[in-house]
Write a protein that holds these residues in place. Structure first.
Motif, PDB file in Angstrom:
ATOM      1  N   THR A  21      -2.204  10.365  -3.120  1.00  0.00           N
ATOM      2  CA  THR A  21      -3.333  10.257  -2.316  1.00  0.00           C
ATOM      3  C   THR A  21      -3.082  10.444  -0.703  1.00  0.00           C
ATOM      4  OG1 THR A  21      -2.605   7.608  -2.034  1.00  0.00           O
ATOM      5  CG2 THR A  21      -4.344   8.454  -3.777  1.00  0.00           C
ATOM      6  N   LYS A  22      -1.664  10.536  -0.396  1.00  0.00           N
ATOM      7  CA  LYS A  22      -1.303  10.879   0.928  1.00  0.00           C
ATOM      8  C   LYS A  22      -0.183  11.816   0.771  1.00  0.00           C
ATOM      9  CE  LYS A  22      -2.532   6.640   3.284  1.00  0.00           C
ATOM     10  NZ  LYS A  22      -1.954   5.517   4.162  1.00  0.00           N
ATOM     11  N   SER A  23       0.122  12.564   1.929  1.00  0.00           N
ATOM     12  CA  SER A  23       1.349  13.566   1.844  1.00  0.00           C
ATOM     13  C   SER A  23       2.461  12.788   2.071  1.00  0.00           C
ATOM     14  CB  SER A  23       1.020  14.551   2.741  1.00  0.00           C
ATOM     15  OG  SER A  23       1.123  14.038   4.243  1.00  0.00           O
ATOM     16  N   LEU A  24       3.663  13.218   1.882  1.00  0.00           N
ATOM     17  CA  LEU A  24       4.912  12.510   2.144  1.00  0.00           C
ATOM     18  C   LEU A  24       4.919  12.429   3.791  1.00  0.00           C
ATOM     19  CD1 LEU A  24       7.532  11.432   1.288  1.00  0.00           C
ATOM     20  CD2 LEU A  24       8.480  13.788   1.451  1.00  0.00           C
ATOM     21  N   GLU A  25       4.561  13.399   4.329  1.00  0.00           N
ATOM     22  CA  GLU A  25       4.520  13.144   5.979  1.00  0.00           C
ATOM     23  C   GLU A  25       3.765  11.840   6.293  1.00  0.00           C
ATOM     24  OE1 GLU A  25       3.951  16.152   4.306  1.00  0.00           O
ATOM     25  OE2 GLU A  25       5.894  16.963   4.859  1.00  0.00           O
ATOM     26  N   GLU A  26       2.370  11.702   5.738  1.00  0.00           N
ATOM     27  CA  GLU A  26       1.644  10.664   6.076  1.00  0.00           C
ATOM     28  C   GLU A  26       2.314   9.484   5.522  1.00  0.00           C
ATOM     29  OE1 GLU A  26      -2.793  11.959   5.760  1.00  0.00           O
ATOM     30  OE2 GLU A  26      -1.771  12.081   3.998  1.00  0.00           O
ATOM     31  N   ILE A  27       3.040   9.446   4.571  1.00  0.00           N
ATOM     32  CA  ILE A  27       3.566   8.183   3.982  1.00  0.00           C
ATOM     33  C   ILE A  27       4.711   7.860   4.969  1.00  0.00           C
ATOM     34  CG2 ILE A  27       5.140   7.104   2.261  1.00  0.00           C
ATOM     35  CD1 ILE A  27       3.399   8.829   0.226  1.00  0.00           C
ATOM     36  N   GLU A  28       5.700   8.789   5.412  1.00  0.00           N
ATOM     37  CA  GLU A  28       6.698   8.586   6.285  1.00  0.00           C
ATOM     38  C   GLU A  28       6.280   7.982   7.702  1.00  0.00           C
ATOM     39  OE1 GLU A  28       8.589  12.462   6.261  1.00  0.00           O
ATOM     40  OE2 GLU A  28       9.966  11.828   4.966  1.00  0.00           O
ATOM     41  N   THR A  29       5.009   8.608   8.022  1.00  0.00           N
ATOM     42  CA  THR A  29       4.291   7.837   9.179  1.00  0.00           C
ATOM     43  C   THR A  29       4.049   6.487   9.129  1.00  0.00           C
ATOM     44  OG1 THR A  29       3.476  10.020   9.719  1.00  0.00           O
ATOM     45  CG2 THR A  29       2.551   7.988  10.945  1.00  0.00           C
ATOM     46  N   ASP A  30       3.608   6.248   7.965  1.00  0.00           N
ATOM     47  CA  ASP A  30       2.988   4.569   7.491  1.00  0.00           C
ATOM     48  C   ASP A  30       4.359   3.947   7.816  1.00  0.00           C
ATOM     49  OD1 ASP A  30       0.498   5.434   7.493  1.00  0.00           O
ATOM     50  OD2 ASP A  30       0.570   5.493   4.968  1.00  0.00           O
ATOM     51  N   LEU A  31       5.412   4.312   7.035  1.00  0.00           N
ATOM     52  CA  LEU A  31       6.695   3.740   7.161  1.00  0.00           C
ATOM     53  C   LEU A  31       7.275   3.295   8.512  1.00  0.00           C
ATOM     54  CD1 LEU A  31       8.592   5.018   3.949  1.00  0.00           C
ATOM     55  CD2 LEU A  31       7.686   2.792   4.227  1.00  0.00           C
ATOM     56  N   ASP A  32       6.926   4.347   9.326  1.00  0.00           N
ATOM     57  CA  ASP A  32       7.541   4.396  10.734  1.00  0.00           C
ATOM     58  C   ASP A  32       6.882   3.146  11.549  1.00  0.00           C
ATOM     59  OD1 ASP A  32       9.322   6.036  10.441  1.00  0.00           O
ATOM     60  OD2 ASP A  32       8.091   7.907  11.557  1.00  0.00           O
ATOM     61  N   VAL A  33       5.457   2.973  11.086  1.00  0.00           N
ATOM     62  CA  VAL A  33       4.567   2.066  11.870  1.00  0.00           C
ATOM     63  C   VAL A  33       4.915   0.508  11.230  1.00  0.00           C
ATOM     64  CG1 VAL A  33       2.288   1.190  11.861  1.00  0.00           C
ATOM     65  CG2 VAL A  33       2.631   3.527  12.055  1.00  0.00           C
ATOM     66  N   SER A  68       0.844  -0.971  -0.050  1.00  0.00           N
ATOM     67  CA  SER A  68      -0.197   0.045  -0.039  1.00  0.00           C
ATOM     68  C   SER A  68       0.866   1.135   0.129  1.00  0.00           C
ATOM     69  CB  SER A  68      -0.936   0.081   1.196  1.00  0.00           C
ATOM     70  OG  SER A  68      -1.640   1.033   1.164  1.00  0.00           O
ATOM     71  N   THR A  69       1.772   1.187   0.758  1.00  0.00           N
ATOM     72  CA  THR A  69       2.989   2.372   0.840  1.00  0.00           C
ATOM     73  C   THR A  69       3.707   2.546  -0.349  1.00  0.00           C
ATOM     74  OG1 THR A  69       2.832   2.229   3.478  1.00  0.00           O
ATOM     75  CG2 THR A  69       4.714   3.572   2.323  1.00  0.00           C
ATOM     76  N   ILE A  70       3.953   1.366  -0.928  1.00  0.00           N
ATOM     77  CA  ILE A  70       4.587   1.540  -2.329  1.00  0.00           C
ATOM     78  C   ILE A  70       3.765   2.166  -3.555  1.00  0.00           C
ATOM     79  CG2 ILE A  70       5.599   0.097  -4.489  1.00  0.00           C
ATOM     80  CD1 ILE A  70       6.527  -1.958  -2.473  1.00  0.00           C
ATOM     81  N   TYR A  71       2.546   1.917  -3.362  1.00  0.00           N
ATOM     82  CA  TYR A  71       1.555   2.537  -4.240  1.00  0.00           C
ATOM     83  C   TYR A  71       1.362   4.082  -3.766  1.00  0.00           C
ATOM     84  CZ  TYR A  71       0.416  -1.507  -7.053  1.00  0.00           C
ATOM     85  OH  TYR A  71       0.743  -2.541  -7.924  1.00  0.00           O
ATOM     86  N   ASP A  72       1.369   4.297  -2.791  1.00  0.00           N
ATOM     87  CA  ASP A  72       1.229   5.787  -2.378  1.00  0.00           C
ATOM     88  C   ASP A  72       2.331   6.636  -2.764  1.00  0.00           C
ATOM     89  OD1 ASP A  72      -1.131   5.404  -1.024  1.00  0.00           O
ATOM     90  OD2 ASP A  72      -0.155   4.896   1.118  1.00  0.00           O
ATOM     91  N   LEU A  73       3.471   5.952  -2.734  1.00  0.00           N
ATOM     92  CA  LEU A  73       4.798   6.764  -3.278  1.00  0.00           C
ATOM     93  C   LEU A  73       4.832   6.700  -4.776  1.00  0.00           C
ATOM     94  CD1 LEU A  73       7.461   4.999  -1.065  1.00  0.00           C
ATOM     95  CD2 LEU A  73       6.939   7.332  -1.029  1.00  0.00           C
ATOM     96  N   ILE A  74       4.167   5.773  -5.434  1.00  0.00           N
ATOM     97  CA  ILE A  74       4.361   5.804  -6.810  1.00  0.00           C
ATOM     98  C   ILE A  74       3.196   6.882  -7.187  1.00  0.00           C
ATOM     99  CG2 ILE A  74       3.116   4.710  -9.079  1.00  0.00           C
ATOM    100  CD1 ILE A  74       4.304   1.932  -7.753  1.00  0.00           C
ATOM    101  N   PHE A  75       2.109   6.913  -6.554  1.00  0.00           N
ATOM    102  CA  PHE A  75       1.026   8.178  -7.012  1.00  0.00           C
ATOM    103  C   PHE A  75       1.722   9.608  -6.545  1.00  0.00           C
ATOM    104  CE2 PHE A  75      -2.196   4.984  -5.827  1.00  0.00           C
ATOM    105  CZ  PHE A  75      -2.763   4.740  -7.171  1.00  0.00           C
ATOM    106  N   LEU A  76       2.594   9.572  -5.379  1.00  0.00           N
ATOM    107  CA  LEU A  76       3.334  10.916  -5.014  1.00  0.00           C
ATOM    108  C   LEU A  76       4.221  11.249  -6.277  1.00  0.00           C
ATOM    109  CD1 LEU A  76       3.666  12.931  -2.666  1.00  0.00           C
ATOM    110  CD2 LEU A  76       5.458  11.585  -2.118  1.00  0.00           C
TER     111      LEU A  76
END
Length: 56
Positions: free
Chosen positions: A27-39, A13-21
């Motif tokens: 679909t998400k901000s970079l900060e949201e993606i970074e938070t997801d990666l931390d989780v 899911s995060t990979i696809y968020d990065l592709i969209f970015l």
């Protein structure tokens, strides 16, 4: 606590968020993606120092 399957799902899911970015249609901000990666990283820690019986 996430299972291995849940972790894999979150990674994809995060990979696809990065592709969209990267494509400029986020679909998400970079900060949201970074938070997801931390989780995800935190969820993986319980598997970091154990032998994986699934590798053979």
């Amino acid at each position: 606590m996430m299972t291995k399957l849940q972790i894999i799902s979150r990674i994809w899911s995060t990979i696809y968020d990065l592709i969209f970015l990267a494509k400029g249609t986020p679909t998400k901000s970079l900060e949201e993606i970074e938070t997801d990666l931390d989780v995800i990283e935190h969820a993986c820690q319980k598997y970091a120092d154990i032998d994986d019986d699934e590798i053979a």
